[in-house]
Design a protein around this motif. Structure first.
Motif, mmCIF file in Angstrom:
data_model
loop_
_atom_site.group_PDB
_atom_site.id
_atom_site.type_symbol
_atom_site.label_atom_id
_atom_site.label_comp_id
_atom_site.label_asym_id
_atom_site.label_seq_id
_atom_site.Cartn_x
_atom_site.Cartn_y
_atom_site.Cartn_z
ATOM 1 N N PRO A 346 0.836 -1.274 -0.064
ATOM 2 C CA PRO A 346 -0.094 -0.084 0.025
ATOM 3 C C PRO A 346 0.817 1.362 -0.021
ATOM 4 C CG PRO A 346 -0.804 -1.685 1.596
ATOM 5 C CD PRO A 346 0.514 -2.200 1.148
ATOM 6 N N MET A 347 1.926 1.303 0.690
ATOM 7 C CA MET A 347 2.936 2.277 0.809
ATOM 8 C C MET A 347 3.456 2.621 -0.550
ATOM 9 S SD MET A 347 3.167 4.082 3.745
ATOM 10 C CE MET A 347 4.922 4.604 3.323
ATOM 11 N N PHE A 348 3.684 1.635 -1.317
ATOM 12 C CA PHE A 348 4.355 1.898 -2.832
ATOM 13 C C PHE A 348 3.153 2.802 -3.577
ATOM 14 C CE2 PHE A 348 4.198 0.292 -7.077
ATOM 15 C CZ PHE A 348 5.308 0.826 -7.694
ATOM 16 N N PHE A 349 2.070 2.267 -3.723
ATOM 17 C CA PHE A 349 0.862 2.820 -4.373
ATOM 18 C C PHE A 349 0.736 4.201 -3.830
ATOM 19 C CE2 PHE A 349 0.104 -1.711 -5.455
ATOM 20 C CZ PHE A 349 0.046 -1.564 -6.712
ATOM 21 N N ILE A 350 0.714 4.512 -2.363
ATOM 22 C CA ILE A 350 0.503 5.889 -1.828
ATOM 23 C C ILE A 350 1.470 6.687 -2.478
ATOM 24 C CG2 ILE A 350 0.403 7.113 0.008
ATOM 25 C CD1 ILE A 350 -1.123 4.767 1.380
ATOM 26 N N GLY A 351 2.741 6.176 -2.272
ATOM 27 C CA GLY A 351 3.997 7.142 -2.735
ATOM 28 C C GLY A 351 4.130 7.476 -4.416
ATOM 29 N N LEU A 352 3.316 6.369 -5.176
ATOM 30 C CA LEU A 352 2.969 6.757 -6.601
ATOM 31 C C LEU A 352 2.168 7.836 -6.766
ATOM 32 C CD1 LEU A 352 3.390 3.529 -8.516
ATOM 33 C CD2 LEU A 352 5.106 5.448 -8.453
ATOM 34 N N LEU A 353 1.045 7.625 -5.987
ATOM 35 C CA LEU A 353 -0.039 8.762 -5.894
ATOM 36 C C LEU A 353 0.469 10.101 -5.566
ATOM 37 C CD1 LEU A 353 -3.054 9.209 -6.711
ATOM 38 C CD2 LEU A 353 -3.551 8.591 -4.303
ATOM 39 N N VAL A 354 0.929 10.181 -4.489
ATOM 40 C CA VAL A 354 1.601 11.382 -4.069
ATOM 41 C C VAL A 354 2.705 11.991 -5.246
ATOM 42 C CG1 VAL A 354 3.162 12.389 -2.180
ATOM 43 C CG2 VAL A 354 1.451 10.965 -1.380
ATOM 44 N N VAL A 355 3.418 11.094 -5.696
ATOM 45 C CA VAL A 355 4.505 11.729 -6.583
ATOM 46 C C VAL A 355 3.717 12.091 -7.822
ATOM 47 C CG1 VAL A 355 6.251 11.330 -8.370
ATOM 48 C CG2 VAL A 355 6.361 10.317 -5.856
ATOM 49 N N ILE A 356 2.737 11.565 -8.348
ATOM 50 C CA ILE A 356 1.953 11.935 -9.680
ATOM 51 C C ILE A 356 1.195 13.464 -9.335
ATOM 52 C CG2 ILE A 356 -0.004 11.544 -11.001
ATOM 53 C CD1 ILE A 356 0.933 8.577 -10.764
ATOM 54 N N GLY A 357 0.627 13.388 -7.942
ATOM 55 C CA GLY A 357 0.019 14.426 -7.567
ATOM 56 C C GLY A 357 0.783 15.711 -7.560
ATOM 57 N N ALA A 358 2.150 15.305 -6.954
ATOM 58 C CA ALA A 358 3.268 16.537 -6.602
ATOM 59 C C ALA A 358 3.526 17.132 -7.821
ATOM 60 C CB ALA A 358 4.319 15.754 -5.902
ATOM 61 N N TRP A 359 3.746 16.114 -8.836
ATOM 62 C CA TRP A 359 4.296 16.745 -10.327
ATOM 63 C C TRP A 359 3.227 17.754 -10.923
ATOM 64 C CZ3 TRP A 359 2.860 17.374 -15.361
ATOM 65 C CH2 TRP A 359 3.856 17.755 -16.072
ATOM 66 N N TRP A 360 1.820 17.429 -10.922
ATOM 67 C CA TRP A 360 0.608 18.023 -11.446
ATOM 68 C C TRP A 360 0.128 19.235 -10.670
ATOM 69 C CZ3 TRP A 360 -0.715 18.148 -16.152
ATOM 70 C CH2 TRP A 360 -0.771 16.931 -16.838
ATOM 71 N N LYS A 361 0.846 19.143 -9.225
ATOM 72 C CA LYS A 361 0.490 20.388 -8.298
ATOM 73 C C LYS A 361 1.580 21.483 -8.902
ATOM 74 C CE LYS A 361 -0.410 22.765 -4.592
ATOM 75 N NZ LYS A 361 -1.550 23.471 -4.556
#
Length: 439
Positions: A346-361
């Motif tokens: 779960p942490m891996f998928f959360i990390g990916l989600l956070v990174v994708i969100g951070a780039w678009w941010k």
């Protein structure tokens, strides 16, 4: 307790597997495609992009700010963990150092790519004006690259000497390179004292360097007096966002390395649990700064601020805005509140989600503001009223990300991602303490 040979065998770099070779071929292909697009951009100018007089800073600057943020938390986390001397940090710090170095190198390259005439990059040094935050960036980025390199390199010296011996018979050429890089390390008391002192000095220095770098990038925006950027909140806003971006990247990175290298014994569920708590805290802090950044202007907005906020909240960029806010911050916080959410997968998928969100941010921080210029927009080409990256921009951006991953992959291939000597020393120390407590 494991023998010295078992520790070295577990942690020494291994050859690329077939999947890793395919991964490298894919990354190199993307990098080459981006290089071709960039050569075409240099030859034909920025007209091959969708950048214009209003949207001067597009996807390239989004990428630049993203890399800066990623590098900050790598170096900052390593510095804090090294200074606190907690043993649980040992399997994580080198991966963080590698991520930080790869990211800051690409940040420097990305800012050159954004120039329409890259050969004029030298002018930022020859004709520097210290009143300009851009000049400060030109100074601080190379300094940060050097500091990040030494923060990775100095702690490696004992391990490089170990690898020199380990590969002496099986891979003599590789052994020779490890020997040269180890700087004749013998593990003497004098060498250890110099190494420890050097690492401590760099760890202390890199923290203010990282804070200065993030703050300077924030000032590049806030000093323009544009709607959406004219905020004294931008410095801490960028720093808190960098923590979220960097920790998310680190979580995803350590999961992949753990799986590929078979390091489950060294990078345990406990490490992911601790990183999950740290990521949740970072997301909460960043969510607080987001509230400050948007709610106060919404409460006391001028006409132009109201237009800008309407674009984000319910207008053209609303889907993207709510994705990065809810998907990149709120959802991770909720999941990370539960222990099961802090397990490795779960942490891996959360990390990916956070990174994708951070780039678009970074994209929505930069783009919407530029489309609300002070000068009237009447009488300009219709294409200037909106901005979305061209194929050239996407290819070059993908190439930047692929190059960062190539640097990361190669360093992980040839360097021990978990410190061999330190792991052996800490294991031996724990065993002694355990025997002492039992007696």
């Amino acid at each position: 307790m494991k023998s010295r040979e078992q520790f070295i065998q577990d942690l020494a770099p291994k050859k690329f597997t077939k999947i890793e070779n395919i991964w490298m071929v894919l990354l190199i292909s993307i990098m080459v495609a981006g290089m071709i697009a960039y050569i075409d951009q240099v030859v034909n100018g920025l007209e091959v992009t969708n950048l214009n007089d209003y949207a001067l800073w597009g996807i390239y600057i989004s990428n630049f700010v993203f890399f800066i943020a990623t590098s900050f938390i790598g170096s900052a986390a390593v510095a804090i963990l090294r200074l606190t001397k907690n043993n649980w940090r040992t399997p994580l710090v080198r991966i963080a150092e590698i991520i930080a170095l790869a990211a800051i190198i690409m940040a420097g390259i990305t800012i050159v790519i954004d120039l329409g005439r890259p050969e004029r990059a030298l002018n930022t040094i020859l004709y520097a004006r210290f009143q300009s935050p851009i000049t400060w960036d030109v100074i601080i980025i190379p300094t940060y690259i050097v500091a990040s390199f030494f923060l990775l390199y100095f702690p490696l010296l004992p391990d490089l000497a170990i690898l020199k011996e380990y590969y002496a018979k099986t891979h003599p050429k590789l052994s020779k390179w490890y020997g040269k890089l180890s700087l004749n390390w013998t593990g003497s008391v004098a060498q250890k004292a110099i190494q420890n002192k050097s690492v401590q000095i760099i760890a202390v220095l890199i923290l203010p360097l990282g804070l200065i770098l993030q703050t300077i990038d924030a000032w590049l925006f806030s000093s323009t007096y544009r709607i959406g950027w004219n905020s004294t909140n931008f410095g801490p806003y960028f720093i808190s966002g960098a923590f979220v971006t960097g920790i998310g990247t680190l979580v995803a990175g350590i999961f992949v390395v753990r799986q590929v290298k078979g390091l489950q014994e060294y990078i345990t569920d406990s490490h992911f649990d601790k990183m999950g708590k740290l990521l949740a805290l970072s997301c909460l802090v960043y969510l607080y700064f987001n509230a400050n950044e948007y709610l106060m202007p919404a409460y006391m907005s001028t006409v132009n601020e109201a237009i800008h906020l309407e674009t984000l909240f319910s207008g053209h960029y609303s889907n993207l805005f709510w994705f990065v806010t809810i998907g990149g911050l709120v959802v991770p916080i909720i999941i990370l509140m539960f222990k099961k959410g802090r397990k490795p997968l779960p942490m891996f998928f959360i990390g990916l989600l956070v990174v994708i969100g951070a780039w678009w941010k970074r994209y929505i921080i930069i783009t919407p503001t530029q489309l609300h210029p002070y000068l009237p927009i009447q009488g300009v080409p219709e294409s200037w009223r909106d901005y979305f990256p061209s194929l050239h921009e996407w290819l070059i951006t993908a190439s930047n990300l692929a190059t960062a991953l190539i640097i990361f992959t190669l360093l992980v291939r040839y360097l021990p991602v978990v410190a061999i000597q330190r792991t052996m020393d800490e294991t031996e120390q724990e065993l002694k303490q355990s025997k002492t407590s039992q007696s």
